[in-house]
Design a protein around this motif. Structure first.
Motif, PDB file in Angstrom:
ATOM      1  N   LYS A 171       0.806  -1.215   0.000  1.00  0.00           N
ATOM      2  CA  LYS A 171       0.000   0.000   0.000  1.00  0.00           C
ATOM      3  C   LYS A 171       0.841   1.267   0.000  1.00  0.00           C
ATOM      4  N   LEU A 172       1.995   1.222  -0.566  1.00  0.00           N
ATOM      5  CA  LEU A 172       2.830   2.403  -0.682  1.00  0.00           C
ATOM      6  C   LEU A 172       2.198   3.404  -1.640  1.00  0.00           C
ATOM      7  N   SER A 173       2.418   4.675  -1.371  1.00  0.00           N
ATOM      8  CA  SER A 173       1.934   5.736  -2.253  1.00  0.00           C
ATOM      9  C   SER A 173       3.110   6.603  -2.679  1.00  0.00           C
ATOM     10  N   ILE A 174       2.930   7.353  -3.741  1.00  0.00           N
ATOM     11  CA  ILE A 174       3.957   8.264  -4.244  1.00  0.00           C
ATOM     12  C   ILE A 174       3.485   9.686  -4.014  1.00  0.00           C
ATOM     13  N   GLY A 175       4.265  10.451  -3.288  1.00  0.00           N
ATOM     14  CA  GLY A 175       3.882  11.810  -2.971  1.00  0.00           C
ATOM     15  C   GLY A 175       4.076  12.760  -4.141  1.00  0.00           C
ATOM     16  N   GLY A 176       3.468  13.941  -4.030  1.00  0.00           N
ATOM     17  CA  GLY A 176       3.629  14.974  -5.042  1.00  0.00           C
ATOM     18  C   GLY A 176       2.468  15.063  -6.001  1.00  0.00           C
ATOM     19  N   VAL A 177       2.227  16.274  -6.499  1.00  0.00           N
ATOM     20  CA  VAL A 177       1.169  16.513  -7.487  1.00  0.00           C
ATOM     21  C   VAL A 177       1.642  15.993  -8.838  1.00  0.00           C
ATOM     22  N   LYS A 178       0.858  15.164  -9.469  1.00  0.00           N
ATOM     23  CA  LYS A 178       1.323  14.454 -10.655  1.00  0.00           C
ATOM     24  C   LYS A 178       0.622  14.906 -11.935  1.00  0.00           C
ATOM     25  N   TRP A 179       1.372  14.815 -13.006  1.00  0.00           N
ATOM     26  CA  TRP A 179       0.826  14.959 -14.356  1.00  0.00           C
ATOM     27  C   TRP A 179       0.877  13.578 -15.014  1.00  0.00           C
ATOM     28  N   ALA A 180       0.211  13.426 -16.135  1.00  0.00           N
ATOM     29  CA  ALA A 180       0.230  12.142 -16.848  1.00  0.00           C
ATOM     30  C   ALA A 180       0.148  12.389 -18.344  1.00  0.00           C
TER      31      ALA A 180
ATOM     32  N   ALA B  21       3.437   3.586 -23.505  1.00  0.00           N
ATOM     33  CA  ALA B  21       3.674   3.735 -22.073  1.00  0.00           C
ATOM     34  C   ALA B  21       2.766   4.808 -21.499  1.00  0.00           C
ATOM     35  N   GLU B  22       2.373   4.619 -20.245  1.00  0.00           N
ATOM     36  CA  GLU B  22       1.696   5.645 -19.455  1.00  0.00           C
ATOM     37  C   GLU B  22       2.773   6.311 -18.631  1.00  0.00           C
ATOM     38  N   VAL B  23       3.010   7.595 -18.879  1.00  0.00           N
ATOM     39  CA  VAL B  23       4.083   8.304 -18.198  1.00  0.00           C
ATOM     40  C   VAL B  23       3.465   9.192 -17.122  1.00  0.00           C
ATOM     41  N   VAL B  24       3.894   9.008 -15.877  1.00  0.00           N
ATOM     42  CA  VAL B  24       3.372   9.760 -14.739  1.00  0.00           C
ATOM     43  C   VAL B  24       4.545  10.440 -14.053  1.00  0.00           C
ATOM     44  N   GLY B  25       4.411  11.737 -13.784  1.00  0.00           N
ATOM     45  CA  GLY B  25       5.530  12.438 -13.184  1.00  0.00           C
ATOM     46  C   GLY B  25       5.130  13.581 -12.291  1.00  0.00           C
ATOM     47  N   THR B  26       6.119  14.112 -11.573  1.00  0.00           N
ATOM     48  CA  THR B  26       5.962  15.332 -10.792  1.00  0.00           C
ATOM     49  C   THR B  26       6.929  16.362 -11.358  1.00  0.00           C
ATOM     50  N   GLY B  27       6.677  17.617 -11.039  1.00  0.00           N
ATOM     51  CA  GLY B  27       7.528  18.666 -11.576  1.00  0.00           C
ATOM     52  C   GLY B  27       7.155  18.981 -13.010  1.00  0.00           C
ATOM     53  N   PRO B  28       8.063  19.644 -13.755  1.00  0.00           N
ATOM     54  CA  PRO B  28       7.751  20.033 -15.136  1.00  0.00           C
ATOM     55  C   PRO B  28       7.541  18.814 -16.038  1.00  0.00           C
TER      56      PRO B  28
ATOM     57  N   ALA C 237       1.843  17.724 -25.586  1.00  0.00           N
ATOM     58  CA  ALA C 237       0.625  17.562 -26.394  1.00  0.00           C
ATOM     59  C   ALA C 237      -0.110  16.264 -26.080  1.00  0.00           C
ATOM     60  N   ARG C 238       0.456  15.457 -25.200  1.00  0.00           N
ATOM     61  CA  ARG C 238      -0.137  14.148 -24.882  1.00  0.00           C
ATOM     62  C   ARG C 238      -0.688  14.089 -23.464  1.00  0.00           C
ATOM     63  N   GLN C 239      -0.749  15.222 -22.786  1.00  0.00           N
ATOM     64  CA  GLN C 239      -1.172  15.205 -21.393  1.00  0.00           C
ATOM     65  C   GLN C 239      -2.626  14.746 -21.273  1.00  0.00           C
ATOM     66  N   LEU C 240      -2.895  14.032 -20.198  1.00  0.00           N
ATOM     67  CA  LEU C 240      -4.191  13.389 -20.000  1.00  0.00           C
ATOM     68  C   LEU C 240      -5.064  14.084 -18.967  1.00  0.00           C
ATOM     69  N   VAL C 241      -4.445  14.784 -18.025  1.00  0.00           N
ATOM     70  CA  VAL C 241      -5.197  15.427 -16.954  1.00  0.00           C
ATOM     71  C   VAL C 241      -5.736  16.772 -17.441  1.00  0.00           C
ATOM     72  N   VAL C 242      -7.050  16.965 -17.302  1.00  0.00           N
ATOM     73  CA  VAL C 242      -7.695  18.188 -17.788  1.00  0.00           C
ATOM     74  C   VAL C 242      -8.502  18.820 -16.653  1.00  0.00           C
ATOM     75  N   PRO C 243      -8.797  20.117 -16.748  1.00  0.00           N
ATOM     76  CA  PRO C 243      -9.631  20.765 -15.719  1.00  0.00           C
ATOM     77  C   PRO C 243     -11.061  20.219 -15.758  1.00  0.00           C
ATOM     78  N   LEU C 244     -11.594  19.921 -14.584  1.00  0.00           N
ATOM     79  CA  LEU C 244     -12.978  19.446 -14.470  1.00  0.00           C
ATOM     80  C   LEU C 244     -13.836  20.384 -13.629  1.00  0.00           C
ATOM     81  N   MET C 245     -13.222  21.033 -12.643  1.00  0.00           N
ATOM     82  CA  MET C 245     -13.954  21.948 -11.773  1.00  0.00           C
ATOM     83  C   MET C 245     -13.003  23.044 -11.335  1.00  0.00           C
ATOM     84  N   ARG C 246     -13.493  24.271 -11.344  1.00  0.00           N
ATOM     85  CA  ARG C 246     -12.705  25.410 -10.889  1.00  0.00           C
ATOM     86  C   ARG C 246     -13.534  26.218  -9.895  1.00  0.00           C
ATOM     87  N   ASP C 247     -12.934  26.492  -8.737  1.00  0.00           N
ATOM     88  CA  ASP C 247     -13.609  27.262  -7.689  1.00  0.00           C
ATOM     89  C   ASP C 247     -14.975  26.669  -7.339  1.00  0.00           C
ATOM     90  N   GLY C 248     -15.032  25.350  -7.347  1.00  0.00           N
ATOM     91  CA  GLY C 248     -16.266  24.677  -6.950  1.00  0.00           C
ATOM     92  C   GLY C 248     -17.325  24.578  -8.023  1.00  0.00           C
TER      93      GLY C 248
END
Length: 450
Positions: free
Chosen positions: A361-370, A382-389, A396-407
């Motif tokens: 049940k280990l987890s990886i810290g940090g805010v991630k992009w994919a 490959a599915e590439v997951v990272g922190t930082g830049p 152009a291949r990023q998967l995470v998109v905005p879904l909600m802003r300010d509630g």
């Protein structure tokens, strides 16, 4: 195919009032809130991520489903007076916490994989950012939606692959909880099903609905001919007649005599479907009903559907195996704190945090992009997951998109958009992704900067 009442494309769903979702939670979310308010840490900026450490055994990819329902649930997560009275009577939290809950509205941000996208172990499927107090309360409701809907969508996707373009009818409402049935219909549509027998799903989400008759209708009448005549007179010759109550060959003959060569379809719900379908097709053709379709039901799953690939079957109706995730009713997604500020002020930097105990049940810290890395032919490798830049070549291949802003939701879309996205995402996977045989994740997850 089946006689149906078509409520239109999923984009034309009717608005339905959604009650408060605040009690779709575990008590410890509220006790953590109470303690955090008392300690002065409740308002630290925090980031939670939803991910899964592994795919269900034998699955080669997962399907994100339920995102739209998550947005609804978050927007309707509010503590109404009756809910506050319940919490007070049960002494779940103290009065200062109740006062804070009375004004609760999520005002943070949510980012994640868009609905219909595929995911893999470690994919940051959803990211929730706000104060600890705001975010921690949402854990249970978010996981309950995503785990259920994604499990059903993954099963639906496998069945859609096995059906190879033939229509799939979701008909599992009587095999699950009544509210789960509606959610399952929605998830199945995202995964590739074309219609549902559940009218609540049609009403709420605009999914096309279908249905004609059960064996009870035939047994109600003195003869099978009388039952078929009544159905054709009421619904027209294009209806679907259920032909396996008694003798199938005799029923097919009677169906064509009653409805004529314009008979819409026959449904087979028992027996050796492969053999029976061939016999029924031959009989229909010989009787002049060459355009009549054959719909099969009877405890189908993706393997049974695949076994009927060479049969003259025009549509499949699936119930139990679909709404239970075809053996995997959950995706084992978790909701973990991955970063938090060291102080309450808005400008305080985020510090990566993660559970470090021994075991699986280990987890990886940090805010991630994919991002999903393609090979030279454009097929994902490959599915590439990272922190930082994020590396420029993956931007152009990023998967995470905005879904909600300010509630407030910023990514409302039709079910058809999610459904189409899933087809595109699946088509970009290696061909082995569509194999029904048991195997590992079709893509490896590669971590960068973690």
């Amino acid at each position: 195919m089946t006689h149906h009442a078509d409520h239109g494309a999923a984009a034309h769903a009717l608005p339905v009032a959604v009650p408060s979702t605040a009690l779709f939670t575990d008590q410890y979310e509220l006790t953590m809130l109470r303690a955090a308010l008392r300690s002065g840490t409740a308002h630290r900026r925090s980031v939670f991520e939803v991910f899964t450490r592994r795919l269900p055994e034998g699955r080669r990819y997962g399907v994100v489903a339920g995102t739209g329902r998550v947005l609804d649930a978050v927007e309707n997560f509010r503590f109404e007076p009756a809910i506050l009275d319940f919490l007070r009577e049960r002494r779940v939290v103290d009065e200062p916490t109740l006062d804070w809950l009375a004004g609760y509205r999520f005002t943070g941000d949510i980012d994640g994989y868009p609905e219909g996208e595929v995911y893999f172990p470690g994919s940051p499927i959803l990211r929730v950012t706000g104060s600890f107090a705001e975010c921690v309360l949402l854990e249970t409701v978010i996981l309950s939606i995503l785990n259920h809907d994604s499990a059903v969508a993954a099963a639906a996707s496998r069945m859609a692959v096995a059906a190879a373009g033939r229509p799939l009818i979701e008909m599992g409402a009587r095999r699950t909880h009544e509210l789960s049935a509606v959610a399952a219909s929605r998830a199945a549509y995202v995964g590739g099903f074309t219609s549902t027998s559940d009218l609540a799903a049609g009403f709420r989400y605009g999914i096309p609905t279908v249905g004609t008759s059960a064996h009870a209708f035939t047994l109600l009448h003195d003869t099978e001919r009388a039952a078929f005549t009544a159905q054709v007179e009421a619904l027209g010759s294009g209806t679907t007649l259920l032909v396996d109550t008694f003798d199938i060959a005799e029923a097919v003959r009677t169906a064509v005599e009653v409805a004529g060569p314009g008979l819409g379809a026959v449904r087979i719900d028992s027996g050796d479907l492969l053999v029976i379908a061939h016999r029924v097709r031959q009989q229909l053709d010989e009787l002049g009903a060459k355009d009549a379709r054959i719909v099969v039901t009877s405890d189908l799953d993706e393997y049974a559907i695949a076994s009927l690939a060479a049969a003259p079957v025009d549509a499949y109706g699936v119930g139990t195996q679909l709404v239970t995730g075809s053996g995997h009713p959950t995706c084992s997604m978790v909701y973990k704190l991955v970063a938090r500020a060291e102080r309450e002020d808005a400008g305080a930097p985020l510090k990566p945090v993660a559970k470090k105990s021994m075991g699986a049940k280990l987890s990886i810290g940090g805010v991630k992009w994919a991002a999903r890395q393609p090979d030279a032919d454009g097929v994902a490798e490959a599915e590439v997951v990272g922190t930082g830049p994020m590396p420029e070549e993956l931007a152009a291949r990023q998967l995470v998109v905005p879904l909600m802003r300010d509630g407030r939701a910023v990514a409302r879309e039709s079910l058809d958009a999610a459904r189409d996205r899933h087809v595109r995402a699946r088509e970009r996977l290696p061909l082995s992704a569509t194999q029904l045989s048991r195997g590992e994740s079709v893509l490896p997850t590669r971590y960068v900067g973690v």
